[in-house]
Design a protein around this motif. Structure first.
Motif, PDB file in Angstrom:
ATOM      1  N   ARG A  95       0.808  -1.224   0.000  1.00 17.68           N
ATOM      2  CA  ARG A  95       0.000   0.000   0.000  1.00 17.68           C
ATOM      3  C   ARG A  95       0.838   1.270   0.000  1.00 17.68           C
ATOM      4  NH1 ARG A  95      -2.293   3.654   3.526  1.00 17.68           N
ATOM      5  NH2 ARG A  95      -4.289   4.507   2.791  1.00 17.68           N
ATOM      6  N   LEU A  96       1.994   1.246   0.660  1.00 19.99           N
ATOM      7  CA  LEU A  96       2.789   2.463   0.816  1.00 19.99           C
ATOM      8  C   LEU A  96       3.776   2.638  -0.334  1.00 19.99           C
ATOM      9  CD1 LEU A  96       3.748   2.222   4.603  1.00 19.99           C
ATOM     10  CD2 LEU A  96       1.918   3.600   3.594  1.00 19.99           C
TER      11      LEU A  96
ATOM     12  N   GLY B  39       4.606   8.945  -4.675  1.00 21.36           N
ATOM     13  CA  GLY B  39       3.199   9.087  -4.328  1.00 21.36           C
ATOM     14  C   GLY B  39       2.280   8.663  -5.450  1.00 21.36           C
ATOM     15  N   LEU B  40       2.642   8.990  -6.676  1.00 25.46           N
ATOM     16  CA  LEU B  40       1.816   8.619  -7.820  1.00 25.46           C
ATOM     17  C   LEU B  40       1.760   7.104  -8.006  1.00 25.46           C
ATOM     18  CD1 LEU B  40       2.892  11.355 -10.407  1.00 25.46           C
ATOM     19  CD2 LEU B  40       0.731  11.216  -9.133  1.00 25.46           C
TER      20      LEU B  40
ATOM     21  N   LEU C 260      -4.086   5.249  -3.937  1.00 27.25           N
ATOM     22  CA  LEU C 260      -4.978   5.195  -2.777  1.00 27.25           C
ATOM     23  C   LEU C 260      -4.301   5.797  -1.553  1.00 27.25           C
ATOM     24  CD1 LEU C 260      -6.617   1.667  -3.147  1.00 27.25           C
ATOM     25  CD2 LEU C 260      -7.611   3.906  -3.671  1.00 27.25           C
ATOM     26  N   TRP C 261      -3.015   5.484  -1.374  1.00 26.55           N
ATOM     27  CA  TRP C 261      -2.286   6.089  -0.264  1.00 26.55           C
ATOM     28  C   TRP C 261      -2.206   7.597  -0.455  1.00 26.55           C
ATOM     29  CZ3 TRP C 261       2.108   9.103  -0.403  1.00 26.55           C
ATOM     30  CH2 TRP C 261       2.635   9.468   0.853  1.00 26.55           C
ATOM     31  N   SER C 262      -1.902   8.050  -1.669  1.00 23.49           N
ATOM     32  CA  SER C 262      -1.760   9.483  -1.931  1.00 23.49           C
ATOM     33  C   SER C 262      -3.053  10.226  -1.631  1.00 23.49           C
ATOM     34  CB  SER C 262      -1.355   9.715  -3.391  1.00 23.49           C
ATOM     35  OG  SER C 262      -0.093   9.157  -3.645  1.00 23.49           O
ATOM     36  N   LYS C 263      -4.183   9.634  -2.007  1.00 22.63           N
ATOM     37  CA  LYS C 263      -5.468  10.275  -1.732  1.00 22.63           C
ATOM     38  C   LYS C 263      -5.675  10.443  -0.233  1.00 22.63           C
ATOM     39  CE  LYS C 263     -10.454   9.725  -2.355  1.00 22.63           C
ATOM     40  NZ  LYS C 263     -11.534   8.858  -2.879  1.00 22.63           N
ATOM     41  N   ASP C 264      -5.380   9.385   0.516  1.00 23.65           N
ATOM     42  CA  ASP C 264      -5.539   9.461   1.965  1.00 23.65           C
ATOM     43  C   ASP C 264      -4.549  10.445   2.569  1.00 23.65           C
ATOM     44  OD1 ASP C 264      -6.519   8.304   4.612  1.00 23.65           O
ATOM     45  OD2 ASP C 264      -4.364   7.898   4.752  1.00 23.65           O
ATOM     46  N   PHE C 265      -3.311  10.443   2.102  1.00 27.05           N
ATOM     47  CA  PHE C 265      -2.283  11.322   2.647  1.00 27.05           C
ATOM     48  C   PHE C 265      -2.624  12.787   2.383  1.00 27.05           C
ATOM     49  CE2 PHE C 265       1.926  13.455   2.392  1.00 27.05           C
ATOM     50  CZ  PHE C 265       2.380  13.175   3.676  1.00 27.05           C
TER      51      PHE C 265
ATOM     52  N   ALA D  55       3.160   8.075  12.140  1.00 20.71           N
ATOM     53  CA  ALA D  55       1.860   7.418  11.971  1.00 20.71           C
ATOM     54  C   ALA D  55       1.035   8.112  10.892  1.00 20.71           C
ATOM     55  CB  ALA D  55       1.104   7.409  13.295  1.00 20.71           C
ATOM     56  N   ARG D  56       1.173   9.441  10.788  1.00 17.52           N
ATOM     57  CA  ARG D  56       0.401  10.181   9.777  1.00 17.52           C
ATOM     58  C   ARG D  56       0.824   9.793   8.364  1.00 17.52           C
ATOM     59  NH1 ARG D  56      -1.835  12.077   6.233  1.00 17.52           N
ATOM     60  NH2 ARG D  56      -3.170  13.928   6.085  1.00 17.52           N
ATOM     61  N   MET D  57       2.041   9.292   8.190  1.00 18.25           N
ATOM     62  CA  MET D  57       2.465   8.832   6.877  1.00 18.25           C
ATOM     63  C   MET D  57       1.878   7.462   6.548  1.00 18.25           C
ATOM     64  SD  MET D  57       6.435  10.088   6.677  1.00 18.25           S
ATOM     65  CE  MET D  57       6.518   9.985   4.880  1.00 18.25           C
ATOM     66  N   CYS D  58       1.505   6.720   7.576  1.00 15.35           N
ATOM     67  CA  CYS D  58       0.863   5.418   7.356  1.00 15.35           C
ATOM     68  C   CYS D  58      -0.618   5.576   7.044  1.00 15.35           C
ATOM     69  CB  CYS D  58       1.014   4.538   8.598  1.00 15.35           C
ATOM     70  SG  CYS D  58       2.695   4.006   8.937  1.00 15.35           S
ATOM     71  N   SER D  59      -1.265   6.490   7.756  1.00 14.83           N
ATOM     72  CA  SER D  59      -2.699   6.696   7.597  1.00 14.83           C
ATOM     73  C   SER D  59      -3.057   8.068   8.131  1.00 14.83           C
ATOM     74  CB  SER D  59      -3.476   5.619   8.359  1.00 14.83           C
ATOM     75  OG  SER D  59      -4.838   5.954   8.468  1.00 14.83           O
ATOM     76  N   SER D  60      -4.026   8.703   7.503  1.00 10.97           N
ATOM     77  CA  SER D  60      -4.468  10.014   7.985  1.00 10.97           C
ATOM     78  C   SER D  60      -5.130   9.909   9.352  1.00 10.97           C
ATOM     79  CB  SER D  60      -5.436  10.649   6.987  1.00 10.97           C
ATOM     80  OG  SER D  60      -6.597   9.841   6.842  1.00 10.97           O
ATOM     81  N   ALA D  61      -5.548   8.699   9.737  1.00 12.02           N
ATOM     82  CA  ALA D  61      -6.142   8.515  11.066  1.00 12.02           C
ATOM     83  C   ALA D  61      -5.113   8.740  12.163  1.00 12.02           C
ATOM     84  CB  ALA D  61      -6.741   7.120  11.188  1.00 12.02           C
TER      85      ALA D  61
END
Length: 393
Positions: free
Chosen positions: A19-20, A189-190, A194-199, A84-90
């Motif tokens: 994913r990353l 990122g490109l 999906l990760w880029s959108k969340d980030f 953690a913010r780089m793993c998920s926006s949560a």
């Protein structure tokens, strides 16, 4: 990729890698230098074999224990991990919620992407706060005031990061502190839309790149404005902080009595997950030495390299009160956000229960040195009262 298909920390790592972007995955996964210590953390656990007890009824296995007076559901807590913010926006609030649901502790990182008071608002269980001491005394005072008002119970002072660490995977990926956008990072990122959108967007409908960048730079600020921690700082913190005081980053037993004399309540045996000094020993190899030096005057915890429930049992058998896990929940956060962290904690909890069942320990109190094969254990292991183990020595 379904979370239900993840059955171990290794599975979560593979999911996170898919994913990353590679550069982001390496930020989480990498160690320092040639990554010797990173590798030794695992190899040393693998060399220790367990010695199960027979004729024990394990129909009921109780994993509950206490950590510095706080009751927890298992002898495992979540370590302070930045990014953690780089793993998920949560980010950290999600980790705090997951820890609370699981009935365990979360040590919030000093380089958190969210302000400590925001993380505390999401928590339902006790929190530690990881402190990086700053050269500016007033900044330390203000930070302690903030975390005290936010309700943090335990202060965990990191003492093994006196200078900014360098990790070669980050250097090759052009990751710097503070973060600087580059064509290479943009392409990375490109490669993971999906990760880029969340980030970039997070949970909002608007462009959130500045919030994401601030989260990364919070860690940069913590790491680039640090100082050596000496006995004077620990003494000042003991006078200033009224709750439990923990030191993280200890690898030598002979230094422990002085730390306890300064008023330290807990010692975390840690090599920073192999991310600082390459060539430092595996933590499980020096755990017994630190436990012996503490002599029951402070609780001792183990950090770095824990990936399995059997690792937890081995650490407790060598004298740890509990362990901290870091990368497993970070992989899980990347793989599935908050639900991923829930899944990872539950997997580890189940592994602890299975390991305790198979070695014949129905409670945490029954995990002792007699469960470690003496030919595989590090030095300074007390064989306890098990006559079979004592006869080997």
């Amino acid at each position: 990729m379904r979370l239900s298909d993840a059955h171990s920390a290794g599975d979560m790592r593979r999911f996170a890698r898919r994913r990353l972007p590679r550069a982001v995955f390496d930020v989480i996964d990498a160690g320092a230098g040639d990554e010797l210590t990173l590798r030794w953390n695992r190899e040393s656990f693998d060399r220790i074999s367990l010695r199960p007890r027979a004729l024990v009824d394990v129909k009921k296995v109780d994993t509950t224990t206490t950590i510095l007076g706080d009751p927890v559901s298992m002898p495992m807590m979540l370590a302070p991990c930045s990014f953690a913010r780089m793993c998920s926006s949560a980010a950290e609030p999600a980790v705090a919620r997951a820890a609370g649901r699981a009935g365990t502790l979360y040590a919030v990182p000093g380089g958190s992407g969210e302000r400590p008071e925001i993380v505390a608002q999401s928590a339902t269980g006790p929190l530690w706060y990881q402190l990086y001491m700053k050269p500016d005394h007033q900044a330390n005072v203000e930070l302690l005031d903030t975390i005290e008002r936010a309700g943090y119970r335990t202060l965990c002072v990191t003492i093994d990061t006196a200078i900014k660490p360098y990790r070669e995977r980050d250097l090759h990926n052009k990751i710097s502190l503070p973060v600087t956008p580059s064509p290479r990072l943009l392409l990375a990122g490109l490669s993971r839309p999906l990760w880029s959108k969340d980030f970039l967007l997070g949970n909002s409908a608007g462009f959130d790149l500045m919030a994401a960048r601030r989260a990364y730079n919070n860690f940069a600020d913590a790491i680039m404005h640090i100082k050596s921690v000496t006995a004077e700082e620990i003494s000042w913190l003991r006078d200033r902080w009224k709750g439990p005081l923990v030191i993280k980053g200890v690898l030598r037993g002979e230094e422990v009595p002085r730390m306890i004399d300064l008023g330290v309540d807990g010692i975390v045996v840690s090599n920073h997950g192999g991310r600082n000094l390459d060539g430092a020993p595996a933590t499980i190899d020096v755990l017994a030495e630190v436990v012996e030096a503490a002599a029951g005057r402070a609780e001792v915890f183990l950090d770095s390299g824990v990936r399995r429930g059997t690792d937890v049992v081995k650490a407790l058998a060598l004298g740890a009160q509990a362990v901290l896990v870091g990368r497993p929940y970070m992989y899980a956060l990347a793989a599935g956000g908050e639900r991923g962290v829930d899944r990872m904690i539950e997997l580890l909890r189940n592994e602890i229960i299975r390991a305790m069942s198979f070695v014949g320990a129905t409670s945490v109190a029954e995990i002792d040195a007699s469960l470690i094969n003496p030919g595989t254990a590090p030095s300074r292991v007390d064989p306890g009262t098990d006559p079979a183990l004592a006869s080997v020595h």
